[in-house]
Scaffold this active site. Sequence first.
Site, PDB file in Angstrom:
ATOM      1  N   LYS A   1      -9.820   2.195  -1.656  1.00  0.00           N
ATOM      2  CA  LYS A   1      -9.648   1.840  -0.274  1.00  0.00           C
ATOM      3  C   LYS A   1     -11.180   2.303   0.473  1.00  0.00           C
ATOM      4  O   LYS A   1     -11.349   3.663   0.222  1.00  0.00           O
ATOM      5  CB  LYS A   1      -8.550   2.137   0.633  1.00  0.00           C
ATOM      6  CG  LYS A   1      -8.620   1.695   2.061  1.00  0.00           C
ATOM      7  CD  LYS A   1      -7.227   1.713   2.652  1.00  0.00           C
ATOM      8  CE  LYS A   1      -7.079   1.551   4.051  1.00  0.00           C
ATOM      9  NZ  LYS A   1      -5.681   1.666   4.741  1.00  0.00           N
TER      10      LYS A   1
ATOM     11  N   ASN B   1       0.428  -0.974   5.422  1.00  0.00           N
ATOM     12  CA  ASN B   1       1.343  -0.027   6.295  1.00  0.00           C
ATOM     13  C   ASN B   1       0.788  -0.351   7.626  1.00  0.00           C
ATOM     14  O   ASN B   1      -0.244   0.467   8.004  1.00  0.00           O
ATOM     15  CB  ASN B   1       1.321   1.392   5.983  1.00  0.00           C
ATOM     16  CG  ASN B   1       2.148   1.375   4.658  1.00  0.00           C
ATOM     17  OD1 ASN B   1       3.284   1.911   4.720  1.00  0.00           O
ATOM     18  ND2 ASN B   1       1.407   1.361   3.398  1.00  0.00           N
TER      19      ASN B   1
ATOM     20  N   GLU C   1      -5.626   8.826   7.926  1.00  0.00           N
ATOM     21  CA  GLU C   1      -6.381   8.557   6.538  1.00  0.00           C
ATOM     22  C   GLU C   1      -7.756   9.196   6.185  1.00  0.00           C
ATOM     23  O   GLU C   1      -8.131   9.375   5.339  1.00  0.00           O
ATOM     24  CB  GLU C   1      -6.440   6.992   6.592  1.00  0.00           C
ATOM     25  CG  GLU C   1      -4.894   6.386   6.471  1.00  0.00           C
ATOM     26  CD  GLU C   1      -5.143   4.906   5.925  1.00  0.00           C
ATOM     27  OE1 GLU C   1      -5.641   4.517   4.757  1.00  0.00           O
ATOM     28  OE2 GLU C   1      -4.417   4.040   6.945  1.00  0.00           O
TER      29      GLU C   1
ATOM     30  N   CYS D   1      -4.898  -2.974   3.134  1.00  0.00           N
ATOM     31  CA  CYS D   1      -4.468  -2.947   4.586  1.00  0.00           C
ATOM     32  C   CYS D   1      -5.769  -3.107   5.449  1.00  0.00           C
ATOM     33  O   CYS D   1      -6.191  -4.113   5.928  1.00  0.00           O
ATOM     34  CB  CYS D   1      -3.862  -1.484   4.674  1.00  0.00           C
ATOM     35  SG  CYS D   1      -3.092  -1.415   6.300  1.00  0.00           S
TER      36      CYS D   1
ATOM     37  N   GLU E   1       0.776  -1.109   0.040  1.00  0.00           N
ATOM     38  CA  GLU E   1      -0.019   0.120   0.043  1.00  0.00           C
ATOM     39  C   GLU E   1       1.118   1.252  -0.072  1.00  0.00           C
ATOM     40  O   GLU E   1       1.726   1.209   0.475  1.00  0.00           O
ATOM     41  CB  GLU E   1      -0.909   0.051   1.289  1.00  0.00           C
ATOM     42  CG  GLU E   1      -1.661   1.042   1.613  1.00  0.00           C
ATOM     43  CD  GLU E   1      -2.323   1.272   2.833  1.00  0.00           C
ATOM     44  OE1 GLU E   1      -1.736   0.985   4.006  1.00  0.00           O
ATOM     45  OE2 GLU E   1      -3.449   1.571   3.286  1.00  0.00           O
TER      46      GLU E   1
ATOM     47  N   ASN F   1      -6.917   6.323  -1.455  1.00  0.00           N
ATOM     48  CA  ASN F   1      -5.714   5.269  -1.302  1.00  0.00           C
ATOM     49  C   ASN F   1      -6.210   4.349  -2.426  1.00  0.00           C
ATOM     50  O   ASN F   1      -7.061   3.653  -2.080  1.00  0.00           O
ATOM     51  CB  ASN F   1      -5.980   5.070   0.088  1.00  0.00           C
ATOM     52  CG  ASN F   1      -4.646   4.286   0.451  1.00  0.00           C
ATOM     53  OD1 ASN F   1      -4.158   3.482  -0.303  1.00  0.00           O
ATOM     54  ND2 ASN F   1      -4.397   3.931   1.933  1.00  0.00           N
TER      55      ASN F   1
END
Length: 315
Positions: A127, A197, A146, A172, A50, A110
């Site tokens: 994401k 991550n 995020e 993730c 990612e 993302n």
Amino acid sequence: MSKTRNTLGLAVAQMGPVHLADTRRQVVGRLLDMLRQAHARGARLVVFPELALTTFFPRYWMSEDQAQQRFFERSMPNPEVQPLFDEARRLGVGFYLGYAELTAQGVPYNTAILVDEQARIVGKYRKIHLPGHDEHKPDAPFQHLEKKFFRVGDQPFGVWDTMGARIGMCLCNDRRWPETWRMMSLQSAELVVLGYNTPSHNIHWPEPAHLRMHHHLITLQASAYQNCVWAAAAAKCGAEDGHHMIGGSVIVAPTGEIAAQAITEDDEVLVVQADLGVAEAFRRHVFDFARHRRPEHYGLITERVGPGPALPRTE
Ligand code: CDT
């Protein structure tokens, strides 16, 4: 009589840290090295992490504009990433790559892409489960922004028929949610690929550090088994400018067993000849969804977001 096995040369390319001072050019050089290693060891598809092109920048407080100027990609491939696409085409290897995407309309996601052996982008995933917070936490040792820097993905979990397999993608935090995997296995996914991550320390409560790896592995193994899929998960890990993230990149079989696992917190390539037929017995028996699932009793899963009162019962 021997049966022909439908195998996929599957690689996970774990990355060690990417520091703030590292350039895209240096990072792409590392990805190229691992792409070549994976190819030399028989891989047809390589899974990168990612946000693979930069440090895990959601740990830093800054404005959205500053983040977008420094860490987002406005096109893909762009000149800095083009060498990866060129080498993939030359070698005939496909890849999955995570990066911060800024769309032409200025929407930040993302994102992960799936690129086939001819270096065509055949799939894109944005994401859906964005962890963390959007406000500044000045007392925390680092941020997890995020929710500030990305919008929630605009399309449901999908699958793509490419490189001889039906492949689903996630990113993730998505891996922790059973709905992610079920959405893809209900579309007959054979393989789910993802990058991550995962900071070793939880800024919200004093979670014992060893649980980070435990939850990562238990989730991958249970999800692969319960959904009859291969799972390939690539970490970016080690200490990025002093901020440690877990390694533990893995390839998990539909049996729930780990077929390969990284032993370092650095750039490291795992390769498995993944027999896609392994899932068949599970799909025909214990997890024959068409025969055994009972969606009429699963309504709350889409009706409710958070926990609520007990359902009424007739007796
Ligand atoms: N990148 C990412 O999604 N990381 C999250 C951190 C979670 S903090 C509970 C993860 O789920 O690994």
